[in-house]
Design a protein around this motif. Sequence first.
Motif, PDB file in Angstrom:
ATOM      1  N   ASN A  74       0.825  -1.212   0.000  1.00  0.00           N
ATOM      2  CA  ASN A  74       0.000   0.000   0.000  1.00  0.00           C
ATOM      3  C   ASN A  74       0.862   1.265   0.000  1.00  0.00           C
ATOM      4  O   ASN A  74       0.517   2.270  -0.633  1.00  0.00           O
ATOM      5  N   ASP A  75       1.990   1.209   0.706  1.00  0.00           N
ATOM      6  CA  ASP A  75       2.917   2.351   0.698  1.00  0.00           C
ATOM      7  C   ASP A  75       3.459   2.596  -0.711  1.00  0.00           C
ATOM      8  O   ASP A  75       3.537   3.748  -1.164  1.00  0.00           O
ATOM      9  N   TYR A  85       2.101   1.710  -3.486  1.00  0.00           N
ATOM     10  CA  TYR A  85       0.955   2.133  -4.302  1.00  0.00           C
ATOM     11  C   TYR A  85       0.754   3.655  -4.224  1.00  0.00           C
ATOM     12  O   TYR A  85       0.276   4.278  -5.178  1.00  0.00           O
ATOM     13  N   ARG A  86       1.138   4.241  -3.093  1.00  0.00           N
ATOM     14  CA  ARG A  86       0.949   5.678  -2.877  1.00  0.00           C
ATOM     15  C   ARG A  86       2.257   6.470  -3.013  1.00  0.00           C
ATOM     16  O   ARG A  86       2.317   7.647  -2.643  1.00  0.00           O
ATOM     17  N   TYR A  87       3.316   5.858  -3.539  1.00  0.00           N
ATOM     18  CA  TYR A  87       4.607   6.529  -3.664  1.00  0.00           C
ATOM     19  C   TYR A  87       4.509   7.821  -4.476  1.00  0.00           C
ATOM     20  O   TYR A  87       3.804   7.897  -5.492  1.00  0.00           O
ATOM     21  N   LYS A  88       5.290   8.813  -4.043  1.00  0.00           N
ATOM     22  CA  LYS A  88       5.575   9.977  -4.867  1.00  0.00           C
ATOM     23  C   LYS A  88       6.906   9.737  -5.566  1.00  0.00           C
ATOM     24  O   LYS A  88       7.770   9.037  -5.035  1.00  0.00           O
ATOM     25  N   PRO A 136       4.659   4.059  -9.254  1.00  0.00           N
ATOM     26  CA  PRO A 136       3.536   3.214  -8.814  1.00  0.00           C
ATOM     27  C   PRO A 136       2.768   2.566  -9.969  1.00  0.00           C
ATOM     28  O   PRO A 136       2.250   1.461  -9.813  1.00  0.00           O
ATOM     29  N   PHE A 170      -7.184  -1.726   1.865  1.00  0.00           N
ATOM     30  CA  PHE A 170      -7.092  -0.496   1.078  1.00  0.00           C
ATOM     31  C   PHE A 170      -8.273   0.415   1.383  1.00  0.00           C
ATOM     32  O   PHE A 170      -9.361  -0.052   1.615  1.00  0.00           O
TER      33      PHE A 170
END
Length: 558
Positions: free
Chosen positions: A334-335, A337-340, A356, A558
């Motif tokens: 999940n981390d 998936y939300r990466y910048k 991502p 999620f």
Amino acid sequence: MSMGSKELTQNDSMENGNCDINFDFSKLPDKPRNLNMERHRSLDERSLVEASPGYTSWAENGQRLMDLESVFSPSIRSPFSSSQAQYYEPHPVFVEAWESLRKTMVYFRGQPVGTIAALDNSDEKQNYDQVFVRDFVPSALAFLMNGEPEIVKNFLLKTLRLQSWEKKIDRFQLGEGVMPASFKVLQDPVRNTETIMADFGESAIGRVAPVDSGFWWIILLRAYTKSTGDTLLAERPECQNGIRLILALCLSEGFNTFPTLLCADGCSMIDRRMGVYGYPIEIQALFFMALRCALVLLKQDDQGKELVDRIVKRLHALSFHMRSYFWLDMKQLNDIYRYKTEEYSHTAVNKFNVIPDSLPEWVFDFMPTNGGYFLGNVGPSNMDFRWFCLGNCIAILSSLATPEQASAIMDLIECRWEELVGDMPVKVCYPAIEGHDWRIITGCDPKNTRWSYHNGGSWPVLLWLLTAACIKVGRPQIARRAIEVAELRLAKDGWPEYYDGKSGRYVGKQARKNQTWSIAGYLVAKMMLEDPSHLGMISLEEDKQMKPMIKRSSSWTF
């Protein structure tokens, strides 16, 4: 999945990220969950602080202060050893496997020195009539468990002699420490002589040197020492020098910013182009385990102290790196998936600049709420999300995986039983590469088509690694079920090298029959399950000084 008289079924559906398993593993006969493999504190349990040059583990006379009782691994001998009583009634497949294994033994000047890769009587033997370093490991463990260490000792010494050979591919000379991929005993009936010919990669498909051979050699030397209590072999000057040469190659300084070992494609068990170049999990786990074994085996004399210090530093860095960046569970996924992206400086969260959008769709369904595994590869803008069996099992056995991570890997295997075990243990990797990706990544390799060979094929040899990992985590019932699956078909199918298909239902289209490590892998798994104390020769306890930087995540949705 049909299992003869035993109707073992499993529903692998997911609801809200949870895995629903109908098969009740607890109903299988079980050993105690917390198995104490060793009654005494062995050298493997020394902390890395104790292993540092400032810590004295040698007496003034130069002999190691080693408790032989903790080094010795008691063995339940098979019925094929006449010097000891039979302790259990063997399965018919077990009897056939021992008979087959003995037929593969190779002799050099009257002494057993290894086992050939396969009893292949076809005209296209290729290199299956050679003794491979990685292939011999399960054979060696089987002989050690059966109280027959001579062949293992001879193998270790013969391959050590080959290490000293001049190694050239075309006009390029390989490093001193490279161990051969394989060797062959050549007989001249006219002159009545025998010679050994080694292959360091110059004859291999793709001409890639085996990075893993040296690691397996160190691991096997430690297993021999642990099983027999014979510390004199490892203390020989030639063995000490051999260890130092192998590690000198791996610990050399360069431009790499990671503690992991940079590798080419095809340098391990997956010895063809499969997109595992960079930092494959198999090599990193073997590297970690070999370093830990070397700490036990190396003398801390003038030559050894400096090397030991380098090993300790590398182990700390490697364990942090692998546990932090290679580990994947629901929270980590999940981390990511939300990466910048395009983060700069040491404060970056997405340290490898992974996009991502590059996450494959299958991984979201594959990842259970309670479970996790070590990724196949991590590098700049690259995360290989495939699950690789050997690397994850070695991570457990070497204690690269924390206890929480080891348990999560077992949870994943239970939850994804149909995908990873199915009709024949165990998938070498999951999932298979298909379509355009297959053409680009494998170079249109006709042997590595989807769900075949290295590309999602099922390899019976991995049964021993799965069994050892299950016993260490205290869940032998998982291994017991896998062995029962294998026993239904392995001997009947002629001990194939690998199986094809999404669940491993079909004998591999190009698989060799009478494959030695398929035979030996089954034997080791069976013997280890009957006597879990055998695990001591191939397992390392957690080092308390390497504090885990991350914990297994709790349930996450999620």
